[in-house]
Design an enzyme around this catalytic site. Structure first.
Site, PDB file in Angstrom:
ATOM      1  N   GLN A  97       9.763  -5.844   5.934  1.00  0.00           N
ATOM      2  CA  GLN A  97       9.162  -4.543   5.386  1.00  0.00           C
ATOM      3  C   GLN A  97      10.308  -4.028   4.366  1.00  0.00           C
ATOM      4  O   GLN A  97      11.389  -4.057   4.626  1.00  0.00           O
ATOM      5  CB  GLN A  97       8.734  -3.623   6.275  1.00  0.00           C
ATOM      6  CG  GLN A  97       9.709  -2.683   6.901  1.00  0.00           C
ATOM      7  CD  GLN A  97      10.890  -3.319   7.615  1.00  0.00           C
ATOM      8  OE1 GLN A  97      10.928  -4.408   7.901  1.00  0.00           O
ATOM      9  NE2 GLN A  97      11.565  -2.526   8.368  1.00  0.00           N
ATOM     10  N   HIS A 115       7.542   3.475  16.616  1.00  0.00           N
ATOM     11  CA  HIS A 115       7.314   2.875  15.314  1.00  0.00           C
ATOM     12  C   HIS A 115       8.212   1.657  15.260  1.00  0.00           C
ATOM     13  O   HIS A 115       7.972   0.465  14.979  1.00  0.00           O
ATOM     14  CB  HIS A 115       7.188   3.782  14.222  1.00  0.00           C
ATOM     15  CG  HIS A 115       7.307   3.094  12.864  1.00  0.00           C
ATOM     16  ND1 HIS A 115       5.996   2.720  12.319  1.00  0.00           N
ATOM     17  CD2 HIS A 115       8.244   2.569  11.868  1.00  0.00           C
ATOM     18  CE1 HIS A 115       6.291   2.152  11.261  1.00  0.00           C
ATOM     19  NE2 HIS A 115       7.731   1.875  11.119  1.00  0.00           N
ATOM     20  N   TYR A 122       0.809  -1.248   0.075  1.00  0.00           N
ATOM     21  CA  TYR A 122       0.017   0.089  -0.002  1.00  0.00           C
ATOM     22  C   TYR A 122       0.755   1.046   0.016  1.00  0.00           C
ATOM     23  O   TYR A 122       1.893   1.311   0.583  1.00  0.00           O
ATOM     24  CB  TYR A 122      -1.032   0.123   1.194  1.00  0.00           C
ATOM     25  CG  TYR A 122      -0.360  -0.274   2.510  1.00  0.00           C
ATOM     26  CD1 TYR A 122      -0.216  -1.410   3.175  1.00  0.00           C
ATOM     27  CD2 TYR A 122      -0.396   1.017   3.423  1.00  0.00           C
ATOM     28  CE1 TYR A 122       0.439  -1.628   4.176  1.00  0.00           C
ATOM     29  CE2 TYR A 122       0.326   0.659   4.780  1.00  0.00           C
ATOM     30  CZ  TYR A 122       0.719  -0.704   5.270  1.00  0.00           C
ATOM     31  OH  TYR A 122       1.069  -0.815   6.334  1.00  0.00           O
ATOM     32  N   PRO A 123       0.319   2.127  -0.555  1.00  0.00           N
ATOM     33  CA  PRO A 123       1.193   3.617  -0.529  1.00  0.00           C
ATOM     34  C   PRO A 123       0.612   4.283   0.486  1.00  0.00           C
ATOM     35  O   PRO A 123      -0.569   4.111   1.040  1.00  0.00           O
ATOM     36  CB  PRO A 123       0.917   4.019  -2.106  1.00  0.00           C
ATOM     37  CG  PRO A 123      -0.624   3.571  -2.251  1.00  0.00           C
ATOM     38  CD  PRO A 123      -0.695   2.352  -1.621  1.00  0.00           C
ATOM     39  N   MET A 124       1.362   5.355   1.126  1.00  0.00           N
ATOM     40  CA  MET A 124       0.823   6.031   2.341  1.00  0.00           C
ATOM     41  C   MET A 124       1.635   7.440   2.369  1.00  0.00           C
ATOM     42  O   MET A 124       2.675   7.545   1.606  1.00  0.00           O
ATOM     43  CB  MET A 124       1.059   5.331   3.688  1.00  0.00           C
ATOM     44  CG  MET A 124       2.742   5.180   3.682  1.00  0.00           C
ATOM     45  SD  MET A 124       2.823   4.482   5.494  1.00  0.00           S
ATOM     46  CE  MET A 124       2.623   6.113   6.586  1.00  0.00           C
ATOM     47  N   LYS A 181       2.381  11.018   4.927  1.00  0.00           N
ATOM     48  CA  LYS A 181       2.350  11.490   6.523  1.00  0.00           C
ATOM     49  C   LYS A 181       1.448  12.877   6.399  1.00  0.00           C
ATOM     50  O   LYS A 181       1.752  13.670   5.380  1.00  0.00           O
ATOM     51  CB  LYS A 181       3.786  11.834   7.051  1.00  0.00           C
ATOM     52  CG  LYS A 181       4.805  10.607   7.149  1.00  0.00           C
ATOM     53  CD  LYS A 181       4.337   9.966   8.450  1.00  0.00           C
ATOM     54  CE  LYS A 181       5.118   8.703   8.841  1.00  0.00           C
ATOM     55  NZ  LYS A 181       6.738   8.755   8.888  1.00  0.00           N
ATOM     56  N   SER A 221       1.422   6.653  13.286  1.00  0.00           N
ATOM     57  CA  SER A 221       0.407   6.018  12.346  1.00  0.00           C
ATOM     58  C   SER A 221      -0.906   6.712  12.879  1.00  0.00           C
ATOM     59  O   SER A 221      -1.616   7.128  12.099  1.00  0.00           O
ATOM     60  CB  SER A 221       0.213   4.446  12.153  1.00  0.00           C
ATOM     61  OG  SER A 221       1.397   3.865  11.701  1.00  0.00           O
TER      62      SER A 221
HETATM   63  C1  VOV Z   1       7.775  -5.002   9.620  1.00  0.00           C
HETATM   64  C2  VOV Z   1       8.284  -4.490  10.578  1.00  0.00           C
HETATM   65  C3  VOV Z   1       8.805  -2.794  10.498  1.00  0.00           C
HETATM   66  C4  VOV Z   1      10.040  -2.262  10.946  1.00  0.00           C
HETATM   67  C5  VOV Z   1      10.959  -3.334  11.783  1.00  0.00           C
HETATM   68  C6  VOV Z   1       9.968  -0.927  10.752  1.00  0.00           C
HETATM   69  C7  VOV Z   1      11.004  -0.097  11.140  1.00  0.00           C
HETATM   70  C8  VOV Z   1      11.191   1.021  10.836  1.00  0.00           C
HETATM   71  C9  VOV Z   1      12.363   1.993  11.005  1.00  0.00           C
HETATM   72  C10 VOV Z   1      13.509   1.610  12.157  1.00  0.00           C
HETATM   73  C11 VOV Z   1      12.121   3.112  10.359  1.00  0.00           C
HETATM   74  C12 VOV Z   1      12.866   4.382  10.490  1.00  0.00           C
HETATM   75  C13 VOV Z   1      14.337   4.135   9.814  1.00  0.00           C
HETATM   76  C14 VOV Z   1      14.232   3.712   8.410  1.00  0.00           C
HETATM   77  O1  VOV Z   1      14.737   2.511   8.171  1.00  0.00           O
HETATM   78  O2  VOV Z   1      14.122   4.342   7.556  1.00  0.00           O
HETATM   79  C15 VOV Z   1      11.024   3.103   9.619  1.00  0.00           C
HETATM   80  C16 VOV Z   1      10.404   4.127   8.710  1.00  0.00           C
HETATM   81  C17 VOV Z   1       9.218   3.837   7.996  1.00  0.00           C
HETATM   82  N1  VOV Z   1       8.492   3.021   8.185  1.00  0.00           N
HETATM   83 FE1  VOV Z   1       8.574   1.244   9.244  1.00  0.00          FE
HETATM   84  N2  VOV Z   1       8.919  -0.546  10.023  1.00  0.00           N
HETATM   85  C18 VOV Z   1       8.074  -1.713  10.063  1.00  0.00           C
HETATM   86  C19 VOV Z   1       6.801  -1.827   9.166  1.00  0.00           C
HETATM   87  C20 VOV Z   1       6.231  -0.614   8.777  1.00  0.00           C
HETATM   88  C21 VOV Z   1       4.776  -0.573   8.391  1.00  0.00           C
HETATM   89  C22 VOV Z   1       3.783  -1.558   8.609  1.00  0.00           C
HETATM   90  C23 VOV Z   1       4.663   0.778   7.853  1.00  0.00           C
HETATM   91  C24 VOV Z   1       3.436   1.486   7.503  1.00  0.00           C
HETATM   92  C25 VOV Z   1       2.580   2.158   8.584  1.00  0.00           C
HETATM   93  C26 VOV Z   1       1.343   1.677   8.871  1.00  0.00           C
HETATM   94  O3  VOV Z   1       0.849   2.066  10.124  1.00  0.00           O
HETATM   95  O4  VOV Z   1       0.543   0.776   8.184  1.00  0.00           O
HETATM   96  C27 VOV Z   1       5.788   1.520   7.883  1.00  0.00           C
HETATM   97  C28 VOV Z   1       6.062   2.544   7.408  1.00  0.00           C
HETATM   98  C29 VOV Z   1       7.168   3.428   7.473  1.00  0.00           C
HETATM   99  C30 VOV Z   1       7.378   4.525   6.785  1.00  0.00           C
HETATM  100  C31 VOV Z   1       6.704   5.243   5.853  1.00  0.00           C
HETATM  101  C32 VOV Z   1       8.864   5.012   7.255  1.00  0.00           C
HETATM  102  C33 VOV Z   1       9.664   6.108   6.541  1.00  0.00           C
HETATM  103  C34 VOV Z   1       9.167   7.247   7.771  1.00  0.00           C
HETATM  104  C35 VOV Z   1       9.783   8.488   7.231  1.00  0.00           C
HETATM  105  O5  VOV Z   1       9.240   9.442   8.050  1.00  0.00           O
HETATM  106  O6  VOV Z   1      10.863   8.848   6.863  1.00  0.00           O
HETATM  107  N3  VOV Z   1       6.669   0.723   8.360  1.00  0.00           N
HETATM  108  N4  VOV Z   1      10.497   1.770   9.829  1.00  0.00           N
END
Ligand code: VOV
Length: 250
Positions: free
Chosen positions: A186, A173, A146-148, A150, A224
């Site tokens: 992911q 998060h 899915y796209p998302m 902020k 989120s």
């Molecule tokens: C499966 C697990 C999982 C894990 C371990 C994880 C971890 C992390 C870390 C440590 C970081 C930050 C550093 C980086 O690595 O960039 C991120 C970053 C990010 N994430 Fe995440 N995320 C996961 C999963 C995960 C999901 C399921 C989603 C969708 C949100 C949801 O509500 O549906 C998501 C979104 C994001 C996004 C959009 C970003 C970028 C944000 C920004 O503003 O730049 N993410 N995420």
């Protein structure tokens, strides 16, 4: 001025969703259908050569529901290669019996929210960072995409939050995400300037229910709950040659 997050950018990503035009596919002769399927399989084998050479990666899944019938997700070093892959598909016989249903263009992205202290090391040479920027996509049973975005609205504008606050929120998060280690993998790809949303979220799992559990849990997390907006969701099952033949047998 609010400090922008620094990003590390890896392979470019194309999610290409297609629906099968079943009515016209059923009218095709058995021999023609078989030739089209064989040609499609050869194309997929060619795509896989980049996986073997580690110059790219791909995932091929059927999609459940009416939004599409299958998705080919490809990761490559350049945007040009992605376009070649797309065009080459369009030239296949099977393409005449598919309808483009959705596509998404992005680049694998890591942000510096949770990065360690600054060091002189070039992050692009760090093996752990490289494995995340240039990932080998798993051959797990299920995909969820899915796209998302902020939010940028009054009272909930992610882009007006100071860096320290965003770091703190991303920490929480990350903690939720990490509790799904081994269950959900992911791939977060940035798409600002490339497509209609800000990120593509691609998840892989052996147990499809883990998508629901993870995404639901994250809904209660502030990043989120307060700041995320979502596009359409796609969920599907892995396709190999045998399953593809079965899918296209009428
Ligand atoms: C499966 C697990 C999982 C894990 C371990 C994880 C971890 C992390 C870390 C440590 C970081 C930050 C550093 C980086 O690595 O960039 C991120 C970053 C990010 N994430 Fe995440 N995320 C996961 C999963 C995960 C999901 C399921 C989603 C969708 C949100 C949801 O509500 O549906 C998501 C979104 C994001 C996004 C959009 C970003 C970028 C944000 C920004 O503003 O730049 N993410 N995420």
């Amino acid at each position: 001025m609010i400090e922008a997050a620094q990003t590390l950018d890896g392979w470019y990503v194309l999610h290409d969703f297609r629906s099968i035009d079943w009515a016209s596919w059923k009218l095709v002769s058995e021999e023609e259908r078989q030739a089209a399927v064989e040609e499609f399989i050869k194309y997929l084998e060619k795509i896989n050569e980049a996986d073997i050479a580690k110059t790219g990666s791909h995932a091929f899944y059927s999609i459940v529901g009416q939004k599409a019938d299958f998705v080919l997700m490809t990761l490559r070093e350049t945007m040009e290669e992605l376009q070649e892959i797309e065009t080459e598909f369009n030239k296949l016989a099977i393409a005449d019996f598919t309808i483009p249903s959705f596509s998404y263009v992005s680049v694998v992205e890591l942000s510096n929210y949770l990065a360690g202290k600054d060091s002189d090391e070039d992050p692009y040479q760090n093996p752990h960072v490289r494995s995340r920027l240039y990932p080998e996509l798993p051959r797990w049973n299920h995909i969820c995409f899915y796209p998302m975005d902020k939010r940028r609205q009054e009272g909930a504008n992610w882009y007006m939050l100071p860096m320290d606050e965003r770091k703190e929120l991303m920490r929480s998060h990350g903690l939720i995400g990490r509790s799904y280690a081994g269950k959900v993998k992911q791939i977060i790809s940035g798409s600002v300037g490339f497509d209609d949303h800000e990120w593509g979220v691609t998840l892989f799992a052996e147990d499809v229910l883990q998508f629901k559990k993870l995404i639901y849990e994250m809904r209660f997390d502030e990043v989120s709950a307060r700041y995320a907006e979502f596009g359409a969701f796609f969920v599907g099952n892995i396709l190999d040659n045998e399953k593809l033949v079965k899918l296209l047998t009428v």
